[in-house]
Enzyme design. Sequence first.
Site, PDB file in Angstrom:
ATOM      1  N   GLY A  10       0.817  -1.231   0.056  1.00 31.40           N
ATOM      2  CA  GLY A  10      -0.126   0.310   0.020  1.00 31.40           C
ATOM      3  C   GLY A  10       0.836   1.245   0.015  1.00 31.40           C
ATOM      4  O   GLY A  10       0.425   2.302  -0.640  1.00 31.40           O
ATOM      5  N   ASN A  11       1.947   1.501   0.538  1.00 26.75           N
ATOM      6  CA  ASN A  11       2.788   2.488   0.693  1.00 26.75           C
ATOM      7  C   ASN A  11       3.308   2.923  -0.553  1.00 26.75           C
ATOM      8  O   ASN A  11       3.877   4.086  -0.919  1.00 26.75           O
ATOM      9  CB  ASN A  11       3.694   2.509   1.949  1.00 26.75           C
ATOM     10  CG  ASN A  11       4.923   1.436   1.494  1.00 26.75           C
ATOM     11  OD1 ASN A  11       4.762   0.377   0.700  1.00 26.75           O
ATOM     12  ND2 ASN A  11       6.237   1.785   1.912  1.00 26.75           N
ATOM     13  N   LYS A 118     -10.342  -9.254   5.927  1.00 26.43           N
ATOM     14  CA  LYS A 118      -9.385  -8.235   5.016  1.00 26.43           C
ATOM     15  C   LYS A 118      -9.865  -6.687   5.115  1.00 26.43           C
ATOM     16  O   LYS A 118     -11.174  -6.303   4.588  1.00 26.43           O
ATOM     17  CB  LYS A 118      -9.345  -8.698   3.655  1.00 26.43           C
ATOM     18  CG  LYS A 118      -8.985  -7.842   2.800  1.00 26.43           C
ATOM     19  CD  LYS A 118      -7.449  -8.107   1.817  1.00 26.43           C
ATOM     20  CE  LYS A 118      -6.829  -7.246   1.023  1.00 26.43           C
ATOM     21  NZ  LYS A 118      -5.664  -6.760   1.705  1.00 26.43           N
ATOM     22  N   LYS A 202      -3.065  -9.744  -1.698  1.00 25.44           N
ATOM     23  CA  LYS A 202      -2.030  -9.724  -2.738  1.00 25.44           C
ATOM     24  C   LYS A 202      -0.744 -10.676  -2.610  1.00 25.44           C
ATOM     25  O   LYS A 202      -0.382 -11.246  -3.403  1.00 25.44           O
ATOM     26  CB  LYS A 202      -1.749  -8.312  -3.105  1.00 25.44           C
ATOM     27  CG  LYS A 202      -0.868  -7.896  -2.064  1.00 25.44           C
ATOM     28  CD  LYS A 202       0.553  -7.211  -2.757  1.00 25.44           C
ATOM     29  CE  LYS A 202       1.285  -6.414  -1.614  1.00 25.44           C
ATOM     30  NZ  LYS A 202       0.948  -6.429  -0.243  1.00 25.44           N
ATOM     31  N   LYS A 264       2.575 -12.205   4.404  1.00 27.70           N
ATOM     32  CA  LYS A 264       4.002 -12.084   3.785  1.00 27.70           C
ATOM     33  C   LYS A 264       4.902 -13.341   4.225  1.00 27.70           C
ATOM     34  O   LYS A 264       5.524 -14.071   3.390  1.00 27.70           O
ATOM     35  CB  LYS A 264       4.723 -10.817   4.064  1.00 27.70           C
ATOM     36  CG  LYS A 264       3.915  -9.587   3.535  1.00 27.70           C
ATOM     37  CD  LYS A 264       4.690  -8.442   3.817  1.00 27.70           C
ATOM     38  CE  LYS A 264       3.845  -7.163   3.728  1.00 27.70           C
ATOM     39  NZ  LYS A 264       2.864  -6.878   2.456  1.00 27.70           N
TER      40      LYS A 264
END
Length: 306
Positions: A10-11, A118, A202, A264
């Site tokens: 997102g960043n 989510k 993702k 992740k």
Amino acid sequence: MSRLLIALGGNALGNNVTEQMERLKEVALPIADLIEKGHEIIITHGNGPQVGMIHDAMEKENMPLPECTAMSQGYIGYHLQNALRAELAKRNIVKEVVALVTQVVVDENDVAFNHPQKPIGPFLSFEEAEALKVSKNYEVIEDSGRGYRRVVPSPKPQDIVEKSSVKVLLENGHIVITVGGGGIPVIRNGMEYLGAEGVIDKDYSSGKLAELVDCDYIFMLTGVDRIAINYGQKNQKDLARMSTEEANTYIEEGHFAPGSMLPKVVTGIRFAESGKGRKAIIGSLEKTNEALVGDSGTIIYSKEIE
Ligand code: ADP
Ligand code: MG
């Protein structure tokens, strides 16, 4: 030369259209460096804030979530294509960059459909969150000390519908932007695919794709330089390397937040154990080049099959 998948968090995207274009100009730099070194590149990206924004904006049309993810792939892909094209042109590198509308198969019986987890859209105050529960029937959670957010089902990816196209494009030297926002979740219905009401993480879709198209590395670029244990506490310790065994132990000990770092780490473990030489690196966008040579980021590797 290696085949790399770069997953943008997102960043990398900023909070609005203008910010997104600006941020992506910076994102294009380390990616262009990798292209210059001759690597084959797949780029994936998240869409949590963007899919929430699109869904809100399309409220009058009652736009379903999978359609909103499709829209986010288009608009983020468009900005990414142009940012990277411009950077490559500056360097006199002739390469095609293409964003693929990508569907990801999920199981209609996935338990996630009954347990929305989510976070999407903006951060909300307690009062705003309570109001949305009543007015729109949204489910809302507290997101790791950062505020309240709407949550939606996040089923696990089973297959990537357009995987062969990704491969063909890569083999022909194109840079491929794919599984944006985790991909458009679809379920099989006889001969056709139907959109499913959810948003896939993702990181999970990126790991799935990296396995399917035989990547050597998967980079998950996010807001922190390294994965830490005891994150946010006095005894926080950043890790440069983590075997899949160690990673599993840390998961059991609860070091990784379920909505953010856990996907992740789980993706990294799976990928590192899926084939010889495969490694996952989690780090920050700004230090991509350092991460490539081991000077930043956290590398997840398998002791068994290294
Ligand atoms: P992205 O959009 O890149 O997927 P996320 O917010 O989903 O970003 O996940 C990355 C965030 O996870 C980090 O910015 C950090 O705030 C948080 N985090 C949670 N646990 C850890 C940990 N153990 N080590 C490092 N970061 C962590
Ligand atoms: Mg995330």
